[in-house]
Each structure stands twice: as C-alpha cells, then as structure tokens.
Scaffold this active site. Sequence first.
Site, PDB file in Angstrom:
ATOM      1  N   CYS A  93       6.831  -6.201   6.987  1.00  0.00           N
ATOM      2  CA  CYS A  93       7.938  -5.639   7.761  1.00  0.00           C
ATOM      3  C   CYS A  93       8.358  -6.642   8.821  1.00  0.00           C
ATOM      4  O   CYS A  93       7.522  -7.326   9.412  1.00  0.00           O
ATOM      5  CB  CYS A  93       7.516  -4.329   8.423  1.00  0.00           C
ATOM      6  SG  CYS A  93       8.843  -3.482   9.319  1.00  0.00           S
TER       7      CYS A  93
ATOM      8  N   GLU B 276       0.836  -1.191   0.000  1.00  0.00           N
ATOM      9  CA  GLU B 276       0.000   0.000   0.000  1.00  0.00           C
ATOM     10  C   GLU B 276       0.874   1.245   0.000  1.00  0.00           C
ATOM     11  O   GLU B 276       1.956   1.256   0.583  1.00  0.00           O
ATOM     12  CB  GLU B 276      -0.927  -0.005   1.218  1.00  0.00           C
ATOM     13  CG  GLU B 276      -1.937  -1.138   1.188  1.00  0.00           C
ATOM     14  CD  GLU B 276      -2.818  -1.204   2.419  1.00  0.00           C
ATOM     15  OE1 GLU B 276      -3.861  -1.873   2.339  1.00  0.00           O
ATOM     16  OE2 GLU B 276      -2.455  -0.612   3.458  1.00  0.00           O
TER      17      GLU B 276
ATOM     18  N   THR C  78       9.452   6.856  19.760  1.00  0.00           N
ATOM     19  CA  THR C  78       8.241   6.487  20.502  1.00  0.00           C
ATOM     20  C   THR C  78       8.403   6.606  22.013  1.00  0.00           C
ATOM     21  O   THR C  78       7.569   7.171  22.685  1.00  0.00           O
ATOM     22  CB  THR C  78       7.728   5.092  20.100  1.00  0.00           C
ATOM     23  OG1 THR C  78       7.344   5.153  18.713  1.00  0.00           O
ATOM     24  CG2 THR C  78       6.527   4.681  20.915  1.00  0.00           C
TER      25      THR C  78
ATOM     26  N   CYS D  38       7.048  -3.909  15.429  1.00  0.00           N
ATOM     27  CA  CYS D  38       6.687  -2.908  16.433  1.00  0.00           C
ATOM     28  C   CYS D  38       5.266  -3.185  16.928  1.00  0.00           C
ATOM     29  O   CYS D  38       4.355  -3.430  16.127  1.00  0.00           O
ATOM     30  CB  CYS D  38       6.780  -1.509  15.843  1.00  0.00           C
ATOM     31  SG  CYS D  38       8.457  -1.049  15.332  1.00  0.00           S
TER      32      CYS D  38
ATOM     33  N   CYS E 238       3.694   8.812   0.518  1.00  0.00           N
ATOM     34  CA  CYS E 238       4.218   7.938   1.573  1.00  0.00           C
ATOM     35  C   CYS E 238       4.358   6.548   0.953  1.00  0.00           C
ATOM     36  O   CYS E 238       3.362   5.864   0.727  1.00  0.00           O
ATOM     37  CB  CYS E 238       3.274   7.915   2.767  1.00  0.00           C
ATOM     38  SG  CYS E 238       3.811   6.828   4.112  1.00  0.00           S
TER      39      CYS E 238
ATOM     40  N   GLY F 199       7.420  -1.414   5.690  1.00  0.00           N
ATOM     41  CA  GLY F 199       8.803  -1.851   5.640  1.00  0.00           C
ATOM     42  C   GLY F 199       9.789  -0.910   6.307  1.00  0.00           C
ATOM     43  O   GLY F 199       9.483   0.236   6.637  1.00  0.00           O
ATOM     44  N   GLU F 200      10.996  -1.417   6.519  1.00  0.00           N
ATOM     45  CA  GLU F 200      12.102  -0.684   7.127  1.00  0.00           C
ATOM     46  C   GLU F 200      13.119  -0.334   6.041  1.00  0.00           C
ATOM     47  O   GLU F 200      13.822  -1.203   5.518  1.00  0.00           O
ATOM     48  CB  GLU F 200      12.763  -1.546   8.217  1.00  0.00           C
ATOM     49  CG  GLU F 200      14.105  -1.068   8.728  1.00  0.00           C
ATOM     50  CD  GLU F 200      14.110   0.352   9.237  1.00  0.00           C
ATOM     51  OE1 GLU F 200      14.809   1.186   8.624  1.00  0.00           O
ATOM     52  OE2 GLU F 200      13.419   0.632  10.247  1.00  0.00           O
TER      53      GLU F 200
ATOM     54  N   CYS G 142      -0.793   6.675   9.858  1.00  0.00           N
ATOM     55  CA  CYS G 142       0.448   6.107  10.374  1.00  0.00           C
ATOM     56  C   CYS G 142       0.166   4.897  11.260  1.00  0.00           C
ATOM     57  O   CYS G 142      -0.651   4.954  12.177  1.00  0.00           O
ATOM     58  CB  CYS G 142       1.189   7.183  11.171  1.00  0.00           C
ATOM     59  SG  CYS G 142       2.789   6.664  11.792  1.00  0.00           S
TER      60      CYS G 142
ATOM     61  N   CYS H 218       2.115  -1.223  15.465  1.00  0.00           N
ATOM     62  CA  CYS H 218       2.041  -1.008  14.025  1.00  0.00           C
ATOM     63  C   CYS H 218       1.449  -2.222  13.315  1.00  0.00           C
ATOM     64  O   CYS H 218       1.935  -3.350  13.478  1.00  0.00           O
ATOM     65  CB  CYS H 218       3.437  -0.707  13.478  1.00  0.00           C
ATOM     66  SG  CYS H 218       3.499  -0.490  11.686  1.00  0.00           S
TER      67      CYS H 218
END
Length: 342
Positions: free
Chosen positions: A97, A76, A200, A101, A90, A143-144, A317, A104
């Site tokens: 991923c 996406e 965070t 986290c 974005c 993803g990272e 987000c 997420c």
Amino acid sequence: MNEKLGFSQKFRGSQIFQWIGRGAESFDEMTNLSVALRQELSEKAVLRSSSVSQVLRDSDGTIKLQITLKDGLAVETVLLTDREDRKTACVSCQVGCAMNCAFCQTGHLGLARNLDAGEIVEQFLFLEKHAGPLDNIVFMGMGEPMMNLPNVRKAISVLTDSRGRALSGRRITVSTSGVIKGIYDVADNGPAIRLAVSLTTADPEFREKLMPIGRTNPLSELRKAISYFTEKTGKRVTLEAALLHEKNTGEESARNMVEFAKGLDVHINLIPWNPVGGFPFEEPTSAECRSFVSILERNGLNVTLRTRRGREIGGACGQLGKTLASSQGNGKKLESEFDEEP
C-alpha cells in the site's frame, strides 16, 4: 470452443463463468462441457493465476491465507466470523500500500503493484474453499481500493453477476483512507456498494501525521464527499477509527469526531489498535474505549466498538503484511511525532 461443437462461444463462456463462480478449481470439474473442450481449455487457458501458500488459523475462528501471485509476489486475505456465525471475506486489492498510514503494517511495506480483477476474485474463492459459503466481502485488506478502482469494479461485477456468485451489493463494503476523487467516482458511477472511510481522528493536523493522505485530501473536502455520496446513493457511510492509547482517545478527540459527523448520515466503527512490533503506539485501555464511546453516544451518534479478531495470526485490522515484511524498523522512526495526544 467454437461453433462446430454445437453451441455458441457466448453460451459456452456463460457455462464456464458459472463454474468459476461455483469455485471450480480445474476445467475437469466442468462436467457439462465436452471432454474435448475441457482438454482444449486445460491446454490453452489458466483457471487460477494464484495459489495458497500458507493457511493460518486463529483460536477465535479467523483464517488468514497467504496467496502467492503469478509473479511471485504475495498478498494476504482473511476470513472473519462474527458472533452470529456470519462469514466475511476481507480481501486485498494491492500488493502492499502507498498510503503509509502510521499505525498500519501494510502501509509500511510500500506499494509493489495493483492486483488485477482475477486476483481479487480468487481470494474470495480460496476463502470459500476453506470455510464454505461466505456472507459478505469487505475491501479492507492490503491496499487502497480507490487507487485500483477499475479492477475493484471489475471484481465486484464478477462477484455480483447472477450467473456466478450472485452476491448482493448490500453485502459488499469498500473502505478508503479518504481518496476524495474515488468517493465521488463511486457515488456517480457505481458500483452500488457500501462505503467505509478510515477517519481515525478529526483533528486535521494530527490526521496528516497519522494518515499522509490528509495533506492532499483535507478533512473539510472529505466531509463534503461523504455527504455527496449519501445524498447520491441513499446509503449510510461507515466512519472507522483506530483507537490509539493516549493519542486519539481523549475527550477533545471525541468532540472533534462529533463535530465532523454532525449532520452526516454515518455509523461509527471504533477499532482498538492491534499491536504491530516496532510501532510507536499502544493499545487503548478498556476505560479509554468506554469513555470515547460514551461521548459519541451522548451526542446522538450510532457507534460500534469492534471486537478484535485474528490477532494471534497477524490477521487483525492493521496487521496484514506482518508475515510478508522483511523489516519492521520503519515504525521506530516515527516516535518523536507521536509523543502525546494533540
């Protein structure tokens, strides 16, 4: 495609590259190429390896595209429009991923594979097709980026090339969950982009629970990497924090962040958590957010409380992958770990 056409392969390649940068969707659109060459390209080459399979529009103007890749997997990508009508893409860099986290949605999908550079660039081009010329691009989707740095670099080189889309590196932000090796790599070897780090919380133990990467990339070393990046590039770093109701919004959490940021050239983006079904978290109250901002500002930090966009379509987000997930049960297993604020 060869010298007999009167031009070198390099010249023709540059022409084709320019058309791709303009968003051409077929070789027939490349009108400064001969009919014969366009036909040959259509028979031997693929212009777009992925396709848009779903378009979702939020009442706030956000657009989310679901993009199906050549192997049937999907990612996406989201278009965000701010109050000044600036448009930001974005984009995703991986299918899923591996960072896991806790807050997420994407991290709970697991990692299927890296995207190649073409698949990353195509997201940007698809968004421009739906929304017109875009102003910025942020690698904050699925993803990272630091775990797929070669392809992220290649995609950025395509998007910034003067013969193509010619985006400025000042309009490109790469966000990481805190991959220290990647931060040093970008500082030393480029590309010349803006860096955002998902912090965070600055409580080491709690961060390891929320963001498992903290176990191998500790906050103390992450802080050194951020400082190095700023010194090497001269660029301010953005620290991002997803605010979770009664988890990381109290006075002690704010003071931990103040201590972490002290002496660093950073701007802090606070993002009220966006709900994901089955996760053991709640949205922060407005009072929590205001109090957190106040403490940071009283201590001399530059802070922005982000406006949440795209929530109606799972495009905010932390929500990406919501429409791709086959199950949302993972979050329920985490409840005992996050009962109260540390």
